[in-house]
Write a protein that holds these residues in place. Sequence first.
Motif, PDB file in Angstrom:
ATOM      1  N   ASN A   1      30.235 -13.397  41.049  1.00 47.12           N
ATOM      2  CA  ASN A   1      29.496 -12.142  41.179  1.00 47.12           C
ATOM      3  C   ASN A   1      28.087 -12.261  40.601  1.00 47.12           C
ATOM      4  OD1 ASN A   1      30.978  -9.599  42.255  1.00 47.12           O
ATOM      5  ND2 ASN A   1      32.564 -10.721  41.146  1.00 47.12           N
TER       6      ASN A   1
ATOM      7  N   GLN B   1      35.567 -15.392  38.975  1.00 46.83           N
ATOM      8  CA  GLN B   1      35.113 -14.269  39.785  1.00 46.83           C
ATOM      9  C   GLN B   1      33.836 -13.661  39.199  1.00 46.83           C
ATOM     10  OE1 GLN B   1      38.541 -11.706  39.829  1.00 46.83           O
ATOM     11  NE2 GLN B   1      39.544 -12.798  41.510  1.00 46.83           N
ATOM     12  N   GLY B   2      33.791 -13.599  37.872  1.00 44.42           N
ATOM     13  CA  GLY B   2      32.594 -13.092  37.209  1.00 44.42           C
ATOM     14  C   GLY B   2      31.380 -13.956  37.497  1.00 44.42           C
TER      15      GLY B   2
ATOM     16  N   ARG C   1      32.213  -6.356  34.486  1.00 45.49           N
ATOM     17  CA  ARG C   1      33.566  -5.780  34.433  1.00 45.49           C
ATOM     18  C   ARG C   1      34.624  -6.878  34.360  1.00 45.49           C
ATOM     19  NH1 ARG C   1      31.145  -1.601  37.609  1.00 45.49           N
ATOM     20  NH2 ARG C   1      31.399  -2.756  39.559  1.00 45.49           N
ATOM     21  N   LYS C   2      34.392  -7.972  35.056  1.00 47.38           N
ATOM     22  CA  LYS C   2      35.334  -9.093  34.997  1.00 47.38           C
ATOM     23  C   LYS C   2      35.388  -9.682  33.586  1.00 47.38           C
ATOM     24  CE  LYS C   2      36.188  -9.213  39.515  1.00 47.38           C
ATOM     25  NZ  LYS C   2      37.519  -8.944  40.110  1.00 47.38           N
TER      26      LYS C   2
ATOM     27  N   THR D   1      25.249 -10.262  30.577  1.00 43.75           N
ATOM     28  CA  THR D   1      25.170  -9.315  31.690  1.00 43.75           C
ATOM     29  C   THR D   1      24.683  -7.948  31.221  1.00 43.75           C
ATOM     30  OG1 THR D   1      27.547  -8.826  31.445  1.00 43.75           O
ATOM     31  CG2 THR D   1      26.923 -10.455  33.097  1.00 43.75           C
TER      32      THR D   1
ATOM     33  N   ASN E   1      25.590  -9.533  41.634  1.00 45.89           N
ATOM     34  CA  ASN E   1      26.384  -8.337  41.305  1.00 45.89           C
ATOM     35  C   ASN E   1      26.715  -8.338  39.812  1.00 45.89           C
ATOM     36  OD1 ASN E   1      26.433  -7.681  44.074  1.00 45.89           O
ATOM     37  ND2 ASN E   1      28.234  -8.986  44.395  1.00 45.89           N
TER      38      ASN E   1
ATOM     39  N   THR F   1      42.414   1.058  39.920  1.00 42.67           N
ATOM     40  CA  THR F   1      41.367   0.140  40.370  1.00 42.67           C
ATOM     41  C   THR F   1      41.262  -1.077  39.478  1.00 42.67           C
ATOM     42  OG1 THR F   1      39.640   1.220  39.051  1.00 42.67           O
ATOM     43  CG2 THR F   1      40.051   2.095  41.257  1.00 42.67           C
ATOM     44  N   LYS F   2      41.887  -1.003  38.287  1.00 44.25           N
ATOM     45  CA  LYS F   2      41.800  -2.112  37.345  1.00 44.25           C
ATOM     46  C   LYS F   2      43.103  -2.899  37.237  1.00 44.25           C
ATOM     47  CE  LYS F   2      38.285   0.165  34.507  1.00 44.25           C
ATOM     48  NZ  LYS F   2      37.942   0.676  33.162  1.00 44.25           N
TER      49      LYS F   2
ATOM     50  N   GLU G   1      29.509  -5.830  38.438  1.00 44.12           N
ATOM     51  CA  GLU G   1      30.872  -6.264  38.726  1.00 44.12           C
ATOM     52  C   GLU G   1      31.235  -7.478  37.882  1.00 44.12           C
ATOM     53  OE1 GLU G   1      34.649  -6.319  40.189  1.00 44.12           O
ATOM     54  OE2 GLU G   1      33.119  -4.754  40.325  1.00 44.12           O
TER      55      GLU G   1
END
Length: 288
Positions: free
Chosen positions: A60, A56-57, A71-72, A96, A65, A41-42, A68
């Motif tokens: 989100n 993308q971060g 995680r980015k 975050t 989000n 998944t990563k 998520e």
Amino acid sequence: MNHVRSVGMRKTARMALVSLMLAGAGLGMTACQSDRDIDITKLGMETDPPETLYNQGLANMKAGNLAEAGRKFDAIDKQNPFTEWGRKALVMSTFTKYRLGRNDEAITTGNRYMSQYPQSQDSAYVQYLVGLAYSKQIADVTQDQKAAMRTIEAMNKVIKDYPDSEYVEDAQAKIRFARDQLAGKEMQVGRYYLERKEYLAAIQRFRVVVEQYSNTNQVEEALARLTEAYYAMGIAEEAQTAAAVLGRNYPDSQWYADSYKLLQSGGVEPRENRGSWISRAGAKLIGA
């Protein structure tokens, strides 16, 4: 006959080869499944460039989000440490984590950023986030106040190291709140001793409030409790001084009204002894 034997041998060989390939694939799948370092998944995040992950971060975050987004940013930090993208990702990762209520992680990430980039353009903000994360952990005065002390330390760094930053005013407010909590803790313990008629132990706690936390909301009660404790011990002069300092600084306080009434019940009234530690401490109070 030889031809039949040859075909049979070739068929057997192919079957053996297929069996070996399947066995090898099975071993490979087993290895992948048992290898804890592999997470399919990563894989996408690990191969995306840091700029893509960062954007993308941010997207989100804008969409709400935060998990998520975190995680980015963490992927950038892991794959591109000590780079400009890695630095920026650490800032956002701290933010975050704080917003998600993962305060211990926010503090750890923020402190790591400060150790690596103490003079960067975002260092004041990250130090402020560390202070905020500590302030979120401040407990009720009946519990341990270690987080309040850590809040003061972190926010003092904001004020001292980044005096021109936009975070100074709120850092000062957070310090005032944390100090009030520490004073409240002293009061809570002092009242405990006072109720049990352990007057010397109670006075020691109330004295800490008057001398060390003179700009908190706890001072009025501390002076009133000193009046009560000294009066109960028969040390009228100190009780009178505590009440006099209370009345001079907070004349409209209900605590002063109660202290005055207590002294009157014994035929005395507030009178300040300038040689008392209470008088010296009282000179530093807000209303002095």
